[in-house]
Design a protein around this motif. Sequence first.
Motif, PDB file in Angstrom:
ATOM      1  N   ALA A 150     -11.410 -14.829 -51.726  1.00 52.87           N
ATOM      2  CA  ALA A 150     -11.277 -13.422 -51.332  1.00 52.87           C
ATOM      3  C   ALA A 150     -10.179 -12.753 -52.151  1.00 52.87           C
ATOM      4  O   ALA A 150     -10.330 -11.611 -52.609  1.00 52.87           O
ATOM      5  N   GLY A 151      -9.070 -13.465 -52.346  1.00 51.95           N
ATOM      6  CA  GLY A 151      -7.981 -12.930 -53.147  1.00 51.95           C
ATOM      7  C   GLY A 151      -8.364 -12.742 -54.596  1.00 51.95           C
ATOM      8  O   GLY A 151      -8.081 -11.696 -55.207  1.00 51.95           O
ATOM      9  N   ALA A 204     -11.367 -12.391 -55.841  1.00 53.77           N
ATOM     10  CA  ALA A 204     -12.418 -11.384 -55.992  1.00 53.77           C
ATOM     11  C   ALA A 204     -11.918  -9.972 -55.758  1.00 53.77           C
ATOM     12  O   ALA A 204     -12.374  -9.023 -56.405  1.00 53.77           O
ATOM     13  N   SER A 205     -10.973  -9.820 -54.850  1.00 53.65           N
ATOM     14  CA  SER A 205     -10.565  -8.471 -54.449  1.00 53.65           C
ATOM     15  C   SER A 205      -9.352  -7.943 -55.197  1.00 53.65           C
ATOM     16  O   SER A 205      -9.192  -6.727 -55.329  1.00 53.65           O
ATOM     17  N   PHE A 206      -8.494  -8.836 -55.689  1.00 53.00           N
ATOM     18  CA  PHE A 206      -7.243  -8.356 -56.259  1.00 53.00           C
ATOM     19  C   PHE A 206      -7.477  -7.503 -57.498  1.00 53.00           C
ATOM     20  O   PHE A 206      -6.832  -6.476 -57.694  1.00 53.00           O
ATOM     21  N   VAL A 254     -10.039  -5.639 -58.179  1.00 51.65           N
ATOM     22  CA  VAL A 254     -10.554  -4.326 -57.761  1.00 51.65           C
ATOM     23  C   VAL A 254      -9.420  -3.451 -57.254  1.00 51.65           C
ATOM     24  O   VAL A 254      -9.326  -2.266 -57.576  1.00 51.65           O
ATOM     25  N   ILE A 255      -8.538  -4.063 -56.450  1.00 49.81           N
ATOM     26  CA  ILE A 255      -7.409  -3.310 -55.900  1.00 49.81           C
ATOM     27  C   ILE A 255      -6.514  -2.785 -57.019  1.00 49.81           C
ATOM     28  O   ILE A 255      -6.101  -1.620 -57.019  1.00 49.81           O
ATOM     29  N   GLN A 288      -8.090   0.159 -58.918  1.00 53.80           N
ATOM     30  CA  GLN A 288      -8.060   1.410 -58.162  1.00 53.80           C
ATOM     31  C   GLN A 288      -6.636   1.933 -57.960  1.00 53.80           C
ATOM     32  O   GLN A 288      -6.426   3.136 -57.880  1.00 53.80           O
ATOM     33  N   TYR A 305      -1.904 -15.384 -46.087  1.00 51.94           N
ATOM     34  CA  TYR A 305      -2.480 -14.270 -46.844  1.00 51.94           C
ATOM     35  C   TYR A 305      -1.635 -13.954 -48.076  1.00 51.94           C
ATOM     36  O   TYR A 305      -2.165 -13.619 -49.138  1.00 51.94           O
ATOM     37  N   VAL A 318      -4.271 -14.567 -50.952  1.00 51.11           N
ATOM     38  CA  VAL A 318      -4.822 -13.279 -51.385  1.00 51.11           C
ATOM     39  C   VAL A 318      -3.902 -12.585 -52.382  1.00 51.11           C
ATOM     40  O   VAL A 318      -4.352 -12.078 -53.412  1.00 51.11           O
ATOM     41  N   GLY A 324      -4.198 -14.259 -55.987  1.00 46.91           N
ATOM     42  CA  GLY A 324      -5.004 -13.167 -56.523  1.00 46.91           C
ATOM     43  C   GLY A 324      -4.343 -12.506 -57.711  1.00 46.91           C
ATOM     44  O   GLY A 324      -4.994 -12.167 -58.699  1.00 46.91           O
ATOM     45  N   GLN A 328      -8.071 -12.345 -64.936  1.00 43.31           N
ATOM     46  CA  GLN A 328      -9.139 -11.376 -64.694  1.00 43.31           C
ATOM     47  C   GLN A 328     -10.219 -11.529 -65.770  1.00 43.31           C
ATOM     48  O   GLN A 328     -10.579 -10.595 -66.471  1.00 43.31           O
TER      49      GLN A 328
END
Length: 198
Positions: free
Chosen positions: A52-53, A55-57, A59-60, A63, A125, A129, A133, A138
Amino acid sequence: MTAALTGFSLFLSLIFAVGPQNAFVLQQGIRREHVLATVLACAVSDTILIFAGIASFGVIVTQAPLVEPLLRYGGATFLIYYGWTKAWSALFRREVLSLSETAPQPLGQTLLTCLTITWLNPSAYLETVVLLGAAAPQTDSSLMFGVGATAASFIFFFFLGFGARLLTQLFRNPNTWRFLDAGLTPRGGPTVALDLAG
């Protein structure tokens, strides 16, 4: 392969400490009570958080570019603070492992306790994450980075759970806890007095 080894070594350095989750795994291992279920619950939970970390870091950060440095320096501040608490505990710790004879707990209750300790632990977390993350490349090698980190989690928890029985007498000595506090990064905040009676 380099990414996998990096993920493995980084997460092992984060997880290899005695916090609430690891203390619970030690307890189950020493008692030989639902050990396989306990270590699988911890390792699978870590796997979910790790990916989750990763995959999401990215994107965060895309943005909100300011998030990455804030989380990096915030994480560093967190680790420095808890490193200080570990140094203090290493000098003045007096707790020992207290193990009482108690009736075995049902599997469902054991898993509920384990998952509660794991998923309600803010440091879990931060480590998975946020820190992993942020450290994950990347690129396409991020998958292997996650595989390496996941492997570290499975190996560590299986070793801790199934090897704990051999460490019972060792953890009755306060000096053992001082050694861990002096040399290991904490997982789950300051280690508290542990009564593993249940």
